[in-house]
Write a protein that holds these residues in place. Structure first.
Motif, PDB file in Angstrom:
ATOM      1  N   LYS A  31       2.610  -1.928  -4.232  1.00 56.49           N
ATOM      2  CA  LYS A  31       1.354  -1.919  -4.961  1.00 56.49           C
ATOM      3  C   LYS A  31       0.221  -1.564  -4.012  1.00 56.49           C
ATOM      4  O   LYS A  31       0.329  -1.751  -2.791  1.00 56.49           O
ATOM      5  N   PRO A  32      -0.892  -1.050  -4.547  1.00 56.43           N
ATOM      6  CA  PRO A  32      -2.007  -0.702  -3.659  1.00 56.43           C
ATOM      7  C   PRO A  32      -2.571  -1.945  -2.966  1.00 56.43           C
ATOM      8  O   PRO A  32      -2.463  -3.068  -3.471  1.00 56.43           O
ATOM      9  N   LEU A  33      -3.168  -1.724  -1.811  1.00 49.58           N
ATOM     10  CA  LEU A  33      -4.006  -2.754  -1.213  1.00 49.58           C
ATOM     11  C   LEU A  33      -5.315  -2.810  -1.997  1.00 49.58           C
ATOM     12  O   LEU A  33      -5.722  -1.830  -2.620  1.00 49.58           O
ATOM     13  N   THR A  34      -5.982  -3.957  -1.978  1.00 47.85           N
ATOM     14  CA  THR A  34      -7.265  -4.083  -2.669  1.00 47.85           C
ATOM     15  C   THR A  34      -8.308  -4.588  -1.680  1.00 47.85           C
ATOM     16  O   THR A  34      -8.068  -5.532  -0.922  1.00 47.85           O
ATOM     17  N   GLY A  47       0.778  -1.230   0.000  1.00 54.29           N
ATOM     18  CA  GLY A  47       0.000   0.000   0.000  1.00 54.29           C
ATOM     19  C   GLY A  47       0.805   1.271   0.000  1.00 54.29           C
ATOM     20  O   GLY A  47       0.231   2.360   0.145  1.00 54.29           O
ATOM     21  N   LEU A  48       2.109   1.199  -0.164  1.00 52.07           N
ATOM     22  CA  LEU A  48       2.969   2.383  -0.111  1.00 52.07           C
ATOM     23  C   LEU A  48       3.194   2.930  -1.512  1.00 52.07           C
ATOM     24  O   LEU A  48       3.876   2.314  -2.333  1.00 52.07           O
ATOM     25  N   LEU A  58     -15.538   2.305  -1.889  1.00 52.24           N
ATOM     26  CA  LEU A  58     -14.673   1.206  -2.297  1.00 52.24           C
ATOM     27  C   LEU A  58     -15.514  -0.052  -2.487  1.00 52.24           C
ATOM     28  O   LEU A  58     -16.191  -0.492  -1.554  1.00 52.24           O
ATOM     29  N   LEU A  59     -15.456  -0.635  -3.663  1.00 52.64           N
ATOM     30  CA  LEU A  59     -16.110  -1.918  -3.915  1.00 52.64           C
ATOM     31  C   LEU A  59     -15.063  -3.031  -3.835  1.00 52.64           C
ATOM     32  O   LEU A  59     -13.859  -2.779  -3.686  1.00 52.64           O
ATOM     33  N   ASP A  60     -15.509  -4.254  -3.966  1.00 53.11           N
ATOM     34  CA  ASP A  60     -14.603  -5.393  -3.893  1.00 53.11           C
ATOM     35  C   ASP A  60     -13.511  -5.283  -4.960  1.00 53.11           C
ATOM     36  O   ASP A  60     -13.794  -4.976  -6.126  1.00 53.11           O
ATOM     37  N   ALA A  61     -12.278  -5.509  -4.525  1.00 50.38           N
ATOM     38  CA  ALA A  61     -11.082  -5.478  -5.387  1.00 50.38           C
ATOM     39  C   ALA A  61     -10.664  -4.069  -5.795  1.00 50.38           C
ATOM     40  O   ALA A  61      -9.722  -3.914  -6.570  1.00 50.38           O
ATOM     41  N   ASP A  62     -11.321  -3.026  -5.289  1.00 52.35           N
ATOM     42  CA  ASP A  62     -10.874  -1.660  -5.565  1.00 52.35           C
ATOM     43  C   ASP A  62      -9.536  -1.411  -4.878  1.00 52.35           C
ATOM     44  O   ASP A  62      -9.350  -1.763  -3.703  1.00 52.35           O
ATOM     45  N   PRO A  63      -8.594  -0.767  -5.563  1.00 51.23           N
ATOM     46  CA  PRO A  63      -7.284  -0.496  -4.973  1.00 51.23           C
ATOM     47  C   PRO A  63      -7.280   0.798  -4.155  1.00 51.23           C
ATOM     48  O   PRO A  63      -8.059   1.724  -4.416  1.00 51.23           O
ATOM     49  N   PRO A 116      -0.886  -6.653   6.145  1.00 54.24           N
ATOM     50  CA  PRO A 116      -2.013  -5.916   5.602  1.00 54.24           C
ATOM     51  C   PRO A 116      -3.326  -6.181   6.345  1.00 54.24           C
ATOM     52  O   PRO A 116      -3.480  -7.200   7.002  1.00 54.24           O
ATOM     53  N   PHE A 117      -4.273  -5.248   6.192  1.00 54.93           N
ATOM     54  CA  PHE A 117      -5.553  -5.377   6.857  1.00 54.93           C
ATOM     55  C   PHE A 117      -6.240  -6.681   6.455  1.00 54.93           C
ATOM     56  O   PHE A 117      -6.106  -7.147   5.316  1.00 54.93           O
ATOM     57  N   ALA A 118      -7.005  -7.248   7.388  1.00 58.16           N
ATOM     58  CA  ALA A 118      -7.715  -8.500   7.100  1.00 58.16           C
ATOM     59  C   ALA A 118      -8.715  -8.344   5.968  1.00 58.16           C
ATOM     60  O   ALA A 118      -9.002  -9.306   5.252  1.00 58.16           O
ATOM     61  N   SER A 119      -9.241  -7.143   5.773  1.00 52.19           N
ATOM     62  CA  SER A 119     -10.242  -6.914   4.723  1.00 52.19           C
ATOM     63  C   SER A 119      -9.601  -6.543   3.397  1.00 52.19           C
ATOM     64  O   SER A 119     -10.103  -5.687   2.656  1.00 52.19           O
ATOM     65  N   THR A 120      -8.462  -7.177   3.092  1.00 56.42           N
ATOM     66  CA  THR A 120      -7.806  -6.965   1.799  1.00 56.42           C
ATOM     67  C   THR A 120      -7.432  -8.313   1.191  1.00 56.42           C
ATOM     68  O   THR A 120      -7.326  -9.325   1.895  1.00 56.42           O
ATOM     69  N   TYR A 121      -7.226  -8.299  -0.114  1.00 51.43           N
ATOM     70  CA  TYR A 121      -6.794  -9.512  -0.815  1.00 51.43           C
ATOM     71  C   TYR A 121      -5.321  -9.819  -0.563  1.00 51.43           C
ATOM     72  O   TYR A 121      -4.820 -10.842  -1.019  1.00 51.43           O
ATOM     73  N   GLN A 122      -4.631  -8.948   0.170  1.00 51.24           N
ATOM     74  CA  GLN A 122      -3.230  -9.184   0.496  1.00 51.24           C
ATOM     75  C   GLN A 122      -3.087  -9.917   1.831  1.00 51.24           C
ATOM     76  O   GLN A 122      -1.973 -10.214   2.258  1.00 51.24           O
ATOM     77  N   SER A 123      -4.207 -10.194   2.502  1.00 52.66           N
ATOM     78  CA  SER A 123      -4.173 -10.827   3.815  1.00 52.66           C
ATOM     79  C   SER A 123      -4.569 -12.300   3.718  1.00 52.66           C
ATOM     80  O   SER A 123      -5.177 -12.739   2.735  1.00 52.66           O
TER      81      SER A 123
END
Length: 406
Positions: free
Chosen positions: A255-258, A249-250, A367-372, A293-300
């Motif tokens: 890369k952005p978090l999604t 996310g930096l 923000l919708l699902d998969a939005d960066p 990363p936050f639990a509510s991201t695809y990076q977690s």
């Protein structure tokens, strides 16, 4: 941007087949265009400013999460064959500006269009133009600032404001795309010259916060976390972003978090990285377990390659005598560099407050699902710092006045 009679193609065709050139000649258009992105359009909890091209000189394409403006320059040329060679006998130069202001809490929005004839020369004596704005998914589908062709004098501007809305069903989203067409004609030219452009879109939905609203999805917003209010949790994010090779996310490094919109999947991620029976290493107070990363991201969780919280680098938080909170890696094994996740024991109120910031941010900017989105830690006690200032303040560096762990 596309012209039915591009200047390069017109010149090539006339040079190759001069016998087919109409005696009146033909017209062509070349365009000047640009792009910029607003770097401070979205701060959680603040007002949501709109961008405008009015005070920006020259060619502009400027966007934020809820608005965008664009000014292009169209250079029209009247070309003839004279004595076997192509010659530009007249020119006209137009500035075309469009401003669109979306509403995060409504499916209605406004659009502004203005066309200015900057200058004209030679055989382009009394040019006329038509203009049409098309918006797929919108009502009305087409809008015109005037009907048919109109003459615009030198240094004169013709403008119009439109109101549009996007029909949306509950729980759905609609992708909106704009396209514009401008046609130029004048006495002494055989054919009208048309140019079209687009490549700007919006998205309207009724899937966030139970209301309708529209955004520019091409703009990636930033979630700002205030160190002054979320100290230990904010410091943990900085440690993770700066030291881990993924720089989650930096902006400028990672890369952005999604966003992960599925609450059940989010809870699974949380259960993996910080299970309810989590016990901190010996010597640490339990506090609450915070993860990045936050639990509510695809990076977690499993989507980020994490199958056990034991894979996470373990940080601990401590409070300096002046009341500020900081974090360090437990036993300083430097696992933070390559770990697929970071977790730290932090004060519960700071942990949950960051979760609240993220929840409000998700709704405010739709923000919708998969939005960066990007994440940046700031310290409002020192103003909004640059990235380098943030790193200096929150990392242990000389001259940043960070206290030593007692």
């Amino acid at each position: 941007m596309k012209s039915e009679q591009s200047c390069l193609k017109v010149t090539e065709d006339l040079t190759r087949h001069p016998e087919q050139s109409p005696a009146e000649g033909v017209g062509c258009v070349s365009a000047e265009d640009s792009f910029t992105s607003s770097g401070q359009s979205l701060v959680a909890g603040s007002s949501l400013p709109r961008v405008s091209c009015d005070n920006l000189p020259g060619v502009v394409w400027h966007m934020s999460r809820f608005s965008w403006c664009r000014r292009i320059i169209l250079n029209y040329s009247h070309i003839k064959i004279e004595k076997g060679t192509t010659k530009i006998t007249g020119t006209a130069r137009y500035a075309v500006q469009q401003d669109i202001g979306l509403d995060p809490n409504s499916n209605k929005f406004g659009e502004h269009v203005d066309v200015t004839l900057i200058e004209k020369h030679g055989t382009v004596k009394s040019p006329q133009v038509s203009f049409e704005s098309g918006c797929t998914g919108c009502n009305p589908l087409y809008a015109r600032p005037w009907q048919g062709f109109t003459a615009i004098g030198e240094q004169e501007t013709k403008q119009k404001d439109f109101n549009r809305y996007v029909p949306i069903q509950n729980g759905t989203k609609v992708d909106v795309d704009w396209g514009w067409e401008m046609v130029i004609k004048h006495a002494g030219v055989a054919l009208d010259t048309k140019i079209t452009w687009g490549d700007v879109g919006a998205r309207c939905d009724n899937k966030v916060a139970g209301n309708r609203g529209c955004v520019v999805p091409a703009f990636t917003p930033t979630l700002y976390i205030d160190y002054a209010k979320r100290q230990a949790a904010a410091a943990m994010i900085v440690e993770a972003q700066q030291k881990n090779l993924q720089h989650w996310g930096l902006r400028g490094k990672g890369k952005p978090l999604t966003r992960l919109a599925d609450d059940k999947e989010t809870q699974k991620n949380r259960d993996i990285t910080r299970p309810s029976d989590w016990i901190p290493p010996d010597g640490l107070e339990k506090g609450s377990c915070d993860e990045f990363p936050f639990a509510s991201t695809y990076q977690s969780g499993t989507k980020g390659g994490v199958h056990s919280g034991d894979q996470c680098a373990q940080l601990f938080s401590w409070q300096s005598p002046n009341g500020d909170w900081w974090v360090e890696e437990w036993e300083h094994k430097n696992e933070i560099v390559v770990a697929p996740c970071i977790r730290a024991n932090t004060p519960l109120i700071q942990n949950t407050s960051v979760g609240g910031d993220l929840g409000r941010f998700t709704q405010d900017i739709r923000l919708l699902d998969a939005d960066p989105y990007w994440v940046q830690v700031i310290d409002t006690r020192r103003g909004i710092p640059t990235d380098e200032e943030t790193r200096c303040h929150l990392e242990q560096r000389p001259n940043c006045h960070r206290p030593t762990n007692p």
